[in-house]
Design a protein around this motif. Structure first.
Motif, PDB file in Angstrom:
ATOM      1  N   PRO A 102       0.743  -1.075  -0.030  1.00  0.00           N
ATOM      2  CA  PRO A 102      -0.121  -0.018  -0.084  1.00  0.00           C
ATOM      3  C   PRO A 102       0.715   1.261   0.013  1.00  0.00           C
ATOM      4  O   PRO A 102       1.790   1.473   0.758  1.00  0.00           O
ATOM      5  CB  PRO A 102      -0.829  -0.104   1.299  1.00  0.00           C
ATOM      6  CG  PRO A 102      -0.872  -1.401   1.604  1.00  0.00           C
ATOM      7  CD  PRO A 102       0.354  -1.967   1.139  1.00  0.00           C
ATOM      8  N   GLY A 103       0.503   2.084  -1.015  1.00  0.00           N
ATOM      9  CA  GLY A 103       1.538   3.330  -1.229  1.00  0.00           C
ATOM     10  C   GLY A 103       0.542   4.592  -1.506  1.00  0.00           C
ATOM     11  O   GLY A 103      -0.562   4.754  -1.397  1.00  0.00           O
ATOM     12  N   LEU A 104       1.181   5.137  -2.639  1.00  0.00           N
ATOM     13  CA  LEU A 104       0.492   6.236  -3.314  1.00  0.00           C
ATOM     14  C   LEU A 104       0.126   6.053  -4.761  1.00  0.00           C
ATOM     15  O   LEU A 104       0.872   5.135  -5.113  1.00  0.00           O
ATOM     16  CB  LEU A 104       1.260   7.641  -3.106  1.00  0.00           C
ATOM     17  CG  LEU A 104       1.564   8.168  -1.572  1.00  0.00           C
ATOM     18  CD1 LEU A 104       2.771   9.402  -1.537  1.00  0.00           C
ATOM     19  CD2 LEU A 104       0.356   8.618  -1.033  1.00  0.00           C
ATOM     20  N   ILE A 105      -0.577   6.933  -5.258  1.00  0.00           N
ATOM     21  CA  ILE A 105      -1.001   6.720  -6.616  1.00  0.00           C
ATOM     22  C   ILE A 105       0.217   6.596  -7.570  1.00  0.00           C
ATOM     23  O   ILE A 105       0.466   5.732  -8.336  1.00  0.00           O
ATOM     24  CB  ILE A 105      -1.928   7.768  -7.206  1.00  0.00           C
ATOM     25  CG1 ILE A 105      -3.334   7.820  -6.462  1.00  0.00           C
ATOM     26  CG2 ILE A 105      -2.115   7.894  -8.538  1.00  0.00           C
ATOM     27  CD1 ILE A 105      -4.044   9.017  -6.485  1.00  0.00           C
ATOM     28  N   VAL A 106       1.353   7.499  -7.095  1.00  0.00           N
ATOM     29  CA  VAL A 106       2.272   7.594  -7.969  1.00  0.00           C
ATOM     30  C   VAL A 106       3.230   6.227  -8.053  1.00  0.00           C
ATOM     31  O   VAL A 106       3.848   5.749  -8.821  1.00  0.00           O
ATOM     32  CB  VAL A 106       3.434   8.733  -7.591  1.00  0.00           C
ATOM     33  CG1 VAL A 106       3.953   8.477  -6.328  1.00  0.00           C
ATOM     34  CG2 VAL A 106       4.490   9.055  -8.423  1.00  0.00           C
ATOM     35  N   ASP A 107       3.112   5.414  -6.828  1.00  0.00           N
ATOM     36  CA  ASP A 107       3.995   4.429  -6.809  1.00  0.00           C
ATOM     37  C   ASP A 107       3.187   3.331  -7.705  1.00  0.00           C
ATOM     38  O   ASP A 107       3.578   2.362  -8.471  1.00  0.00           O
ATOM     39  CB  ASP A 107       3.902   3.879  -5.296  1.00  0.00           C
ATOM     40  CG  ASP A 107       4.361   4.663  -4.303  1.00  0.00           C
ATOM     41  OD1 ASP A 107       5.479   5.276  -4.658  1.00  0.00           O
ATOM     42  OD2 ASP A 107       3.838   4.853  -3.218  1.00  0.00           O
ATOM     43  N   ALA A 108       1.799   3.223  -7.495  1.00  0.00           N
ATOM     44  CA  ALA A 108       0.829   2.206  -8.489  1.00  0.00           C
ATOM     45  C   ALA A 108       1.056   2.603 -10.078  1.00  0.00           C
ATOM     46  O   ALA A 108       1.322   1.504 -10.771  1.00  0.00           O
ATOM     47  CB  ALA A 108      -0.501   2.416  -7.972  1.00  0.00           C
ATOM     48  N   VAL A 109       1.223   3.789 -10.402  1.00  0.00           N
ATOM     49  CA  VAL A 109       1.470   4.302 -11.681  1.00  0.00           C
ATOM     50  C   VAL A 109       2.755   3.703 -12.217  1.00  0.00           C
ATOM     51  O   VAL A 109       3.063   3.262 -13.316  1.00  0.00           O
ATOM     52  CB  VAL A 109       1.094   5.601 -12.069  1.00  0.00           C
ATOM     53  CG1 VAL A 109       1.437   5.931 -13.164  1.00  0.00           C
ATOM     54  CG2 VAL A 109      -0.345   6.115 -11.468  1.00  0.00           C
ATOM     55  N   GLY A 110       3.631   4.086 -11.323  1.00  0.00           N
ATOM     56  CA  GLY A 110       5.231   3.682 -11.617  1.00  0.00           C
ATOM     57  C   GLY A 110       5.405   2.264 -11.810  1.00  0.00           C
ATOM     58  O   GLY A 110       6.171   1.787 -12.543  1.00  0.00           O
ATOM     59  N   GLY A 111       4.838   1.532 -10.823  1.00  0.00           N
ATOM     60  CA  GLY A 111       4.879  -0.028 -10.850  1.00  0.00           C
ATOM     61  C   GLY A 111       4.051  -0.514 -12.182  1.00  0.00           C
ATOM     62  O   GLY A 111       4.761  -1.372 -12.894  1.00  0.00           O
ATOM     63  N   GLY A 112       3.210  -0.024 -12.683  1.00  0.00           N
ATOM     64  CA  GLY A 112       2.211  -0.605 -13.759  1.00  0.00           C
ATOM     65  C   GLY A 112       3.157  -0.026 -15.039  1.00  0.00           C
ATOM     66  O   GLY A 112       3.313  -0.904 -15.960  1.00  0.00           O
ATOM     67  N   SER A 113       3.921   1.166 -14.863  1.00  0.00           N
ATOM     68  CA  SER A 113       4.710   1.454 -16.312  1.00  0.00           C
ATOM     69  C   SER A 113       5.908   0.613 -16.295  1.00  0.00           C
ATOM     70  O   SER A 113       6.309   0.116 -17.353  1.00  0.00           O
ATOM     71  CB  SER A 113       5.139   3.075 -15.758  1.00  0.00           C
ATOM     72  OG  SER A 113       5.945   3.266 -16.744  1.00  0.00           O
ATOM     73  N   ARG A 114       6.535   0.418 -15.078  1.00  0.00           N
ATOM     74  CA  ARG A 114       7.718  -0.515 -14.994  1.00  0.00           C
ATOM     75  C   ARG A 114       7.434  -1.877 -15.699  1.00  0.00           C
ATOM     76  O   ARG A 114       8.052  -2.308 -16.887  1.00  0.00           O
ATOM     77  CB  ARG A 114       8.304  -0.566 -13.737  1.00  0.00           C
ATOM     78  CG  ARG A 114       9.377   0.461 -13.519  1.00  0.00           C
ATOM     79  CD  ARG A 114      10.124   0.035 -12.410  1.00  0.00           C
ATOM     80  NE  ARG A 114       9.373   0.040 -11.017  1.00  0.00           N
ATOM     81  CZ  ARG A 114       8.766   0.887 -10.392  1.00  0.00           C
ATOM     82  NH1 ARG A 114       9.081   2.074 -10.727  1.00  0.00           N
ATOM     83  NH2 ARG A 114       8.085   0.792  -9.360  1.00  0.00           N
ATOM     84  N   ILE A 115       6.303  -2.603 -15.252  1.00  0.00           N
ATOM     85  CA  ILE A 115       6.093  -3.831 -15.667  1.00  0.00           C
ATOM     86  C   ILE A 115       5.597  -3.788 -17.205  1.00  0.00           C
ATOM     87  O   ILE A 115       5.807  -4.830 -17.812  1.00  0.00           O
ATOM     88  CB  ILE A 115       4.900  -4.498 -14.651  1.00  0.00           C
ATOM     89  CG1 ILE A 115       5.596  -4.658 -13.417  1.00  0.00           C
ATOM     90  CG2 ILE A 115       4.444  -5.791 -15.402  1.00  0.00           C
ATOM     91  CD1 ILE A 115       6.693  -5.469 -12.989  1.00  0.00           C
ATOM     92  N   GLY A 116       4.599  -2.875 -17.512  1.00  0.00           N
ATOM     93  CA  GLY A 116       4.094  -2.918 -18.795  1.00  0.00           C
ATOM     94  C   GLY A 116       5.133  -2.580 -19.922  1.00  0.00           C
ATOM     95  O   GLY A 116       5.234  -3.140 -20.971  1.00  0.00           O
ATOM     96  N   ARG A 117       6.249  -1.984 -19.489  1.00  0.00           N
ATOM     97  CA  ARG A 117       7.570  -1.881 -20.466  1.00  0.00           C
ATOM     98  C   ARG A 117       8.210  -2.819 -20.540  1.00  0.00           C
ATOM     99  O   ARG A 117       8.988  -3.151 -21.461  1.00  0.00           O
ATOM    100  CB  ARG A 117       8.439  -0.570 -20.159  1.00  0.00           C
ATOM    101  CG  ARG A 117       7.742   0.761 -20.696  1.00  0.00           C
ATOM    102  CD  ARG A 117       8.556   2.041 -20.304  1.00  0.00           C
ATOM    103  NE  ARG A 117       8.248   2.387 -18.854  1.00  0.00           N
ATOM    104  CZ  ARG A 117       9.136   2.224 -17.962  1.00  0.00           C
ATOM    105  NH1 ARG A 117      10.504   2.036 -18.245  1.00  0.00           N
ATOM    106  NH2 ARG A 117       8.889   2.799 -16.769  1.00  0.00           N
ATOM    107  N   ALA A 118       8.378  -3.715 -19.319  1.00  0.00           N
ATOM    108  CA  ALA A 118       9.257  -4.895 -19.367  1.00  0.00           C
ATOM    109  C   ALA A 118       8.609  -6.215 -19.852  1.00  0.00           C
ATOM    110  O   ALA A 118       9.405  -6.936 -20.531  1.00  0.00           O
ATOM    111  CB  ALA A 118       9.467  -5.273 -17.716  1.00  0.00           C
TER     112      ALA A 118
END
Ligand SMILES: Cc1cc2nc3c(=O)[nH]c(=O)nc-3n(C[C@H](O)[C@H](O)[C@H](O)COP(=O)(O)OP(=O)(O)OC[C@H]3O[C@@H](n4cnc5c(N)ncnc54)[C@H](O)[C@@H]3O)c2cc1C
Length: 119
Positions: A102-118
């Motif tokens: 559990p964190g902030l929106i920016v963490d969730a968006v960052g995680g999604g972006s990282r996995i999406g690109r990987a």
């Protein structure tokens, strides 16, 4: 709830009430609650919710806080069992956002972006 005229008791496990509230707001909010007659108890352990209210333990002493309504605001935590279920249903499963930690929106968006690109 205070503004709606309810008699409110706020209980907190840590010794520091409202620790994560911004410094700019915390003292004002706590002072306002005190002025309005809200009871605030820090350093308590929650024992159980009964028909009469919430049973707590403070300084080792069991105590009933009589209440018609008990609102919980406990810290969120990931559901690992759900993750394990999903692992058997897809070739690749990644845990991101609040389901990871559990964190902030920016963490969730960052995680999604990282996995999406990987992938
Ligand atoms: C009260 C509150 C206030 C907050 N305020 C802020 C803030 O001001 N700023 C900030 O940055 N962050 C804030 N946060 C944190 C922020 O909301 C989260 O970090 C963020 O929403 C996490 O995004 P997520 O995509 O991981 O999860 P979520 O946004 O929770 O999305 C998960 C989605 O999955 C869906 N879902 C769940 N189970 C299933 C299932 N079995 N099948 C299908 N769908 C399912 C849910 O309905 C939900 O739509 C706040 C959180 C709370 C609870």
């Amino acid at each position: 709830m205070v503004k709606r005229g309810r008699k409110v008791t706020i209980v907190e496990e840590s010794e520091n009430l409202g620790a994560k509230i911004l410094d700019a707001h915390r003292p004002k909010l706590l002072a306002w609650l005190t002025r309005k007659g809200a009871v605030m108890l820090a350093g308590v352990k929650y024992d159980e919710i009964t028909k009469q209210g919430l049973v707590i333990r403070k300084n080792g002493r069991r105590q009933l806080i009589e209440a018609d309504t008990v609102l919980t605001a406990l810290p969120p935590k990931p559901n690992q069992e759900f993750l394990e279920e999903l692992k058997n249903k897809a070739v690749e499963v990644y845990q991101i956002g609040d389901s990871k930690e559990p964190g902030l929106i920016v963490d969730a968006v960052g995680g999604g972006s990282r996995i999406g690109r990987a992938v």
